[in-house]
Design a protein around this motif. Structure first.
Motif, short mmCIF file in Angstrom:
data_model
loop_
_atom_site.label_atom_id
_atom_site.label_comp_id
_atom_site.label_asym_id
_atom_site.label_seq_id
_atom_site.Cartn_x
_atom_site.Cartn_y
_atom_site.Cartn_z
N ASP A 20 47.73 -0.05 2.44
CA ASP A 20 48.56 -0.48 3.89
C ASP A 20 47.64 -1.45 4.44
O ASP A 20 48.19 -2.33 5.21
N GLN A 21 46.19 -1.54 4.28
CA GLN A 21 45.51 -2.44 5.04
C GLN A 21 44.62 -3.19 3.97
O GLN A 21 43.58 -2.23 3.73
N PHE A 22 44.79 -4.23 3.28
CA PHE A 22 44.25 -4.55 2.38
C PHE A 22 42.62 -4.85 2.92
O PHE A 22 41.80 -4.91 1.97
N LEU A 23 42.38 -5.33 3.99
CA LEU A 23 41.15 -5.84 4.32
C LEU A 23 40.31 -4.64 4.83
O LEU A 23 39.29 -4.78 5.36
N GLY A 24 41.21 -3.37 4.86
CA GLY A 24 40.47 -2.14 5.29
C GLY A 24 39.57 -2.33 6.51
O GLY A 24 40.12 -2.66 7.62
N LYS A 25 38.23 -2.02 6.53
CA LYS A 25 37.60 -2.06 7.99
C LYS A 25 37.28 -3.57 8.45
O LYS A 25 37.04 -3.83 9.60
N MET A 26 37.67 -4.46 7.59
CA MET A 26 37.37 -5.76 8.01
C MET A 26 38.83 -6.61 8.54
O MET A 26 38.76 -7.89 9.01
N GLU A 27 39.66 -5.68 8.77
CA GLU A 27 41.01 -6.22 9.36
C GLU A 27 40.61 -6.60 10.93
O GLU A 27 40.13 -5.90 11.74
N ASN A 28 41.43 -7.85 11.30
CA ASN A 28 41.24 -8.51 12.49
C ASN A 28 39.70 -8.93 12.76
O ASN A 28 39.34 -9.11 13.95
N ARG A 29 38.80 -8.81 11.86
CA ARG A 29 37.34 -9.21 11.94
C ARG A 29 37.02 -10.49 11.31
O ARG A 29 35.97 -11.06 11.49
N ILE A 30 38.01 -11.10 10.52
CA ILE A 30 37.73 -12.11 9.67
C ILE A 30 38.58 -13.56 10.29
O ILE A 30 39.78 -13.32 10.39
N LYS A 31 38.08 -14.49 10.58
CA LYS A 31 38.71 -15.77 10.84
C LYS A 31 38.55 -16.75 9.64
O LYS A 31 37.55 -17.26 9.48
N PHE A 32 39.82 -16.85 8.86
CA PHE A 32 39.92 -17.75 7.69
C PHE A 32 40.10 -19.05 8.15
O PHE A 32 40.48 -19.50 9.04
N ASN A 33 40.11 -19.88 6.96
CA ASN A 33 40.00 -21.45 7.26
C ASN A 33 39.34 -21.79 8.34
O ASN A 33 39.73 -22.72 9.13
N CYS A 34 38.11 -21.34 8.23
CA CYS A 34 37.09 -21.87 9.51
C CYS A 34 35.86 -22.14 9.00
O CYS A 34 34.82 -21.40 8.76
N THR A 35 35.62 -23.60 9.10
CA THR A 35 34.47 -23.91 8.42
C THR A 35 33.58 -24.33 9.56
O THR A 35 33.79 -25.09 10.46
N VAL A 36 32.44 -24.00 9.37
CA VAL A 36 31.06 -24.05 10.23
C VAL A 36 30.68 -25.39 10.31
O VAL A 36 30.20 -25.66 9.28
N GLU A 37 30.60 -26.04 11.47
CA GLU A 37 30.17 -27.37 11.45
C GLU A 37 28.65 -27.47 11.81
O GLU A 37 27.88 -28.26 11.52
N GLN A 38 28.16 -26.52 13.00
CA GLN A 38 26.74 -26.59 13.40
C GLN A 38 26.46 -25.23 13.87
O GLN A 38 27.40 -24.67 14.50
N ILE A 39 25.05 -24.92 13.61
CA ILE A 39 24.80 -23.72 14.46
C ILE A 39 23.32 -24.08 15.30
O ILE A 39 22.37 -24.49 14.74
N GLU A 40 23.79 -24.01 16.51
CA GLU A 40 22.58 -24.40 17.61
C GLU A 40 21.82 -23.08 17.90
O GLU A 40 22.42 -22.31 18.47
N TRP A 41 20.58 -23.29 17.60
CA TRP A 41 20.03 -21.80 17.66
C TRP A 41 18.72 -21.63 18.54
O TRP A 41 18.19 -20.51 18.87
N GLY A 42 18.17 -22.91 19.05
CA GLY A 42 16.94 -22.79 19.45
C GLY A 42 17.18 -22.66 21.33
O GLY A 42 16.44 -23.49 21.85
N GLN A 43 17.93 -21.83 21.69
CA GLN A 43 18.36 -21.79 22.92
C GLN A 43 17.39 -20.75 23.70
O GLN A 43 16.95 -19.98 23.31
N PRO A 44 17.07 -21.36 25.03
CA PRO A 44 16.12 -20.51 25.73
C PRO A 44 16.44 -18.83 26.00
O PRO A 44 15.60 -18.08 25.88
N ASN A 45 17.83 -18.70 25.86
CA ASN A 45 18.29 -17.30 26.01
C ASN A 45 18.40 -16.80 24.83
O ASN A 45 18.65 -15.45 24.71
N GLY A 46 17.80 -17.18 23.59
CA GLY A 46 17.76 -16.48 22.70
C GLY A 46 19.23 -16.07 21.53
O GLY A 46 19.14 -15.33 20.91
N LYS A 47 20.12 -16.64 22.33
CA LYS A 47 21.44 -16.70 21.37
C LYS A 47 21.64 -18.20 20.63
O LYS A 47 20.60 -19.02 20.54
N ALA A 48 22.55 -17.98 20.05
CA ALA A 48 23.04 -18.81 19.07
C ALA A 48 24.54 -19.33 19.30
O ALA A 48 25.44 -18.44 19.79
N THR A 49 24.85 -20.79 19.15
CA THR A 49 26.15 -21.19 19.17
C THR A 49 26.85 -21.64 18.05
O THR A 49 25.92 -22.63 17.50
#
Length: 519
Positions: free
Chosen positions: A237-266
């Protein structure tokens, strides 16, 4: 894909339990921090599952393809399915894949296919059984004892020296045939490297740990996707099991901005300028993708030591060619053959437009596919072959089959399937190895696995300038892993395998669990 598993003596290591929680107390509220995992392959899925099973609910996977699996890809073909990527579970003991499947009756051996093959010369001569066994045993005996390689010694040099030391004592094996066999074996072992075992470090080979037990376990008629379904608790019934609605497909990451003062990444994607803010980003992209895109993917730039690791670690190009025939034309007990090229024949081939056929080191039967043969290709021609029209590839394969099996009546195939891991921009190859450059620069998988961190002021977190609702307590400052790395290439001892990828995903989940825990 090695036809003679290297039975190296090594320290025993127990695999990480896949879904065990930590013994310490986790400080998480409202589902915990926001976590982005890049890649829905074995490493990414394993990481996500462990996080979810430990109470982290804000977990999302960004996947460039339109499917899960990464370099695991099972598709319909012939009588049932074939695996275009990972095909075998390599070993039983200390292998997390085997441990998760051992009670489910999903695995069986393929050893006979890759142990009982014929050795055939390019004039159609089939080597006698005693000569074939002498050659195979000579290769196998090289690995009876631990490898003792000198510094900066290539794996090719190591193999050649020891192989001919052994074979020189075999009176029934001619030097010419031994040379032909060894050249083929180099291609077999080159399926572990990009352009030949000359690039592989003998010292690096020692670092690889073989899991004891059957090294060539196939997934019957279900394919490697069946393991992923177990991992993510998939159902009809649920092919993706626990990953259902947690995966965004066809989504290529272009950039990871990680050196932010608040300790987060964009994380910025190419899909209509979509961005995600995360407390932690786990990158499971292949080493091939990192080699091609690391300079533009990370802002600020990666530390020098990580750049050196990405450059120095080796990455393979391997191609599979599946041919489906209208009926089986080979004897029922025949499992395949390996190609031994005579010097005069290979010289002529190299001057022709069919030079790429040299890189096919053999054709083999496929379990649960009674009308299918699988050809393996390695070497510098992989990218060229992936770009050739399928009818040209089929024509070349038939030339090769009819040359080596000239006494058999071989019909034209009714279907062909050719892999394209090298030319696919989301993979750029098959799997990693330890190159000579790795040894020369003194880098390892550990440097690739090291997270990108920021030093955070604990008071700021509690004042609200860092919106983390969950943070590890300390007196003044603490080190936060903002960008983490997983995947088979980050495994020190199980690189190039699915079990290495899975364990790396668990490792990075553990890193986050530890960060938010209090002993």
């Amino acid at each position: 894909m090695c036809l003679f598993p290297l039975l190296r003596k090594r320290k025993r290591k127990k695999s990480s339990a896949p879904l065990e929680g930590p013994s310490s107390v986790l400080y998480i509220q409202d589902g915990g921090p926001k976590i982005i995992i890049i890649g829905a392959g074995a490493a990414g899925l394993a990481c996500a599952m462990k996080l979810l099973d430990n109470g982290f609910t804000h977990v999302r996977i960004l996947e460039a393809e339109n499917r899960i699996g990464g370099r695991i890809l099972t598709i319909p073909f012939g009588n049932n399915v074939i695996d275009l990527g990972a095909q075998f579970c390599h070993g039983e003991e200390d292998n997390i894949v085997y441990e998760m499947l051992s009670n489910l009756d999903l695995l069986e051996t393929s050893a006979s296919v890759y142990n009982k093959y014929d050795c055939i010369r390019s004039n159609g001569e089939v080597l006698s059984q005693d000569v074939t066994e002498a050659l195979k045993s000579a290769i196998a005996s090289i690995f009876d004892d631990p490898i003792e390689a000198g510094p900066h010694e290539s794996f090719s040099e190591y193999l050649r020296e020891r192989f001919f030391q052994i074979i020189d004592g075999k009176e029934n094996v001619s030097k010419r045939v031994a040379e032909e066999f060894f050249e083929n074996f180099k291609r077999v072992e080159s399926s572990e490297t990009a352009f030949g075992i000359e690039e592989a470090s003998a010292k690096g080979v020692i670092e690889y740990w073989i899991c004891p037990g059957d090294y060539m376990l196939n997934f019957r008629n279900r394919g490697y996707i069946s393991f992923l379904r177990v991992l993510i608790e998939s159902s009809d019934d649920q092919f993706l099991g626990k990953m259902e609605n947690r995966i965004k497909f066809n989504c290529t990451v272009e950039q990871i901005e990680w050196g932010q003062p608040n300790g987060k990444a964009t994380v910025r994607c190419n899909n209509e300028n979509i961005t995600f803010e995360a407390d932690h980003v786990i990158v499971t992209a292949s080493l091939g993708v990192l080699k091609e895109r690391a300079d533009t993917l990370f802002v600020p730039a990666l530390p020098l030591q990580k750049k050196r690791a990405i450059v120095a670690l080796g990455y393979t190009g391997t191609c599979k060619i599946f041919l489906e025939f209208p009926q089986r034309f080979w004897p029922e007990d025949w499992t395949g053959f390996t190609t031994l090229w005579r010097k005069q024949d290979i010289d002529k081939l190299r001057r022709s437009k069919w030079a790429w056929l040299e890189e096919i080191f053999g054709f083999y039967c496929v379990n649960y596919q009674p009308r299918v043969l699988l050809g393996w290709i390695v070497g510098p021609y992989v990218l060229k072959i992936e770009s050739l029209p399928r009818d040209v590839i089929q024509m070349g394969c038939m030339k090769l089959l009819r040359r080596f099996l000239h006494s058999w009546l071989i019909p034209e195939p009714i279907a062909i399937c050719v892999t394209n891991w090298h030319s696919n921009p989301n993979f750029r190859g098959a799997y990693s190895f330890r190159s000579m450059l790795t040894e020369e620069l003194g880098v390892s998988a550990e440097q690739l696995a090291d997270p990108l961190v920021v030093v955070m002021d604990n008071q700021k977190c509690h004042d609200g300038s860092d919106s983390d609702s969950t943070s590890k307590k300390s007196e003044t400052t603490f080190i936060k892993p903002v960008v983490q790395f997983a995947g088979e290439a980050t495994s020190c001892h199980y690189y190039s395998t699915v079990h290495g990828a899975v364990e790396s995903g668990f490792r990075e989940a553990d890193r986050i669990l530890q960060y938010y825990s209090h002993e």
